[in-house]
Design a protein around this motif. Structure first.
Motif, PDB file in Angstrom:
ATOM      1  N   UNK A 169      38.673  45.996  39.812  1.00 50.34           N
ATOM      2  CA  UNK A 169      37.859  46.013  41.018  1.00 50.34           C
ATOM      3  C   UNK A 169      36.383  45.970  40.682  1.00 50.34           C
ATOM      4  N   UNK A 170      35.661  45.108  41.388  1.00 54.06           N
ATOM      5  CA  UNK A 170      34.217  45.036  41.215  1.00 54.06           C
ATOM      6  C   UNK A 170      33.517  45.996  42.184  1.00 54.06           C
ATOM      7  N   UNK A 171      34.266  46.470  43.181  1.00 54.32           N
ATOM      8  CA  UNK A 171      33.745  47.445  44.148  1.00 54.32           C
ATOM      9  C   UNK A 171      34.824  48.519  44.309  1.00 54.32           C
ATOM     10  N   UNK A 172      34.514  49.651  44.941  1.00 53.93           N
ATOM     11  CA  UNK A 172      35.550  50.679  45.108  1.00 53.93           C
ATOM     12  C   UNK A 172      36.811  50.090  45.747  1.00 53.93           C
ATOM     13  N   UNK A 173      37.975  50.467  45.216  1.00 54.34           N
ATOM     14  CA  UNK A 173      39.176  49.744  45.633  1.00 54.34           C
ATOM     15  C   UNK A 173      39.505  49.893  47.108  1.00 54.34           C
ATOM     16  N   UNK A 219      36.329  40.431  45.193  1.00 54.29           N
ATOM     17  CA  UNK A 219      36.295  41.868  44.915  1.00 54.29           C
ATOM     18  C   UNK A 219      36.981  42.222  43.593  1.00 54.29           C
ATOM     19  N   UNK A 220      37.709  41.241  43.004  1.00 52.03           N
ATOM     20  CA  UNK A 220      38.412  41.477  41.744  1.00 52.03           C
ATOM     21  C   UNK A 220      37.881  40.517  40.696  1.00 52.03           C
TER      22      UNK A 220
END
Length: 291
Positions: A92-96, A85-86
């Motif tokens: 962040x690659x997606x909402x944190x 995800x990081x």
């Protein structure tokens, strides 16, 4: 919430787990969810999640950073992330709020909302009904089980990680903050599997070792057919004996499966293993469950 019956206590001793539906109110569940949202909103990504890998040496430093972060989390509120995800810079690659796997391990001590839930009168009453004389809280965790990526938890016994002498002194309280279903990763148990001791222990590795913890012994291969699912509604509580075998599957659904969980040890006549990853500290000796 109805008081626990003698019959339910016998069932717990027989199975190694007990489901108590509607133990907490929807309002109590929502207060925990709202509080965790605030905590996540203020969260800083830990430095060890931010280094770009380049050399083997840096990779080892990174791993050491992760292990120190974990090993010293017993008396803090810390963040653990799902895989992937990081990016290497810690972005962040997606909402944190969808990236966190769990938050541990001292919410019960340092956050007013979780402290109040952990020591709530009904939890204390339950401890007394179960015959706990000097229960202390050893750790707590908020588990997100994120939609689509909430990883599976392989079959295990909590006493592998929280070892006591004698055994049989650890009790888990697992609170569903949302409905837990077979689709979103509810818990599965092998009834009666808490009576054969443990086969594996996670211990602190000798200083200077490449990992912070190591496993002694091995996990047997369990028969999948022996596990039964325990779906539970929001507000339900599952009591988990420290030696009962349980697991959860990957969350492949589109809804999360938030849970708050804490572990209690009967401290009377019990020795907490010095080899456990989690140790009481001068800042945070294990607090009494009873207030």
């Amino acid at each position: 919430m109805a008081s626990i019956t003698q019959h339910q206590i016998q069932k717990f001793h027989k199975d190694g787990f007990l489901v108590l539906e509607q133990f907490f109110s929807a309002e109590e569940c929502d207060s925990m969810r709202n509080q965790i949202q605030r905590i996540v909103a203020e969260m800083e990504v830990p430095p060890h999640c931010r280094t770009a890998f380049s050399t083997r040496e840096q990779e080892q430093l990174q791993a050491q950073g992760s292990s120190d972060y974990f090993l010293t989390s017993g008396d803090k509120i810390r963040f653990f992330f799902e895989k992937g995800v990081l990016d290497e810079k810690g972005n962040f690659l997606i909402p944190k709020e969808k990236s966190v796997s769990k938050i541990g391990h001292a919410l019960h001590a340092y956050d007013p909302v979780f402290k109040q839930i952990t020591h709530s009168p009904k939890v204390q009453e339950l401890g007394r009904k179960l015959g706990l004389e000097r229960p202390v809280v050893v750790q707590s965790m908020y588990i997100f089980k994120q939609p689509g990526i909430g990883g599976e938890v392989t079959p295990h016994q909590d006493a592998t990680f929280l070892h006591t002498e004698p055994l049989g002194r650890i009790l888990g309280f697992w609170i569903a903050l949302e409905d837990a279903t077979q689709e979103n990763g509810c818990l599965w148990f092998i009834p009666g599997s808490h009576t054969n001791g443990i086969t594996r222990r996670m211990v602190r590795a000798a200083s200077g070792a490449s990992t912070c913890v190591e496993f002694v012994g091995s996990e047997p291969t369990y028969d999948d057919k022996q596990f039964i699912p325990l779906p539970i509604s929001k507000g339900g509580l599952i009591l988990i004996h420290g030696e009962v075998v349980h697991k959860s599957e990957l969350n492949s659904s589109e809804s999360s499966r938030h849970a708050f969980t804490f572990h209690v040890m009967e401290a009377k006549g019990t020795t907490w293993s010095k080899e456990n990853w989690l140790q009481p500290t001068p800042e945070l000796p294990f607090p009494s469950l009873y207030t």
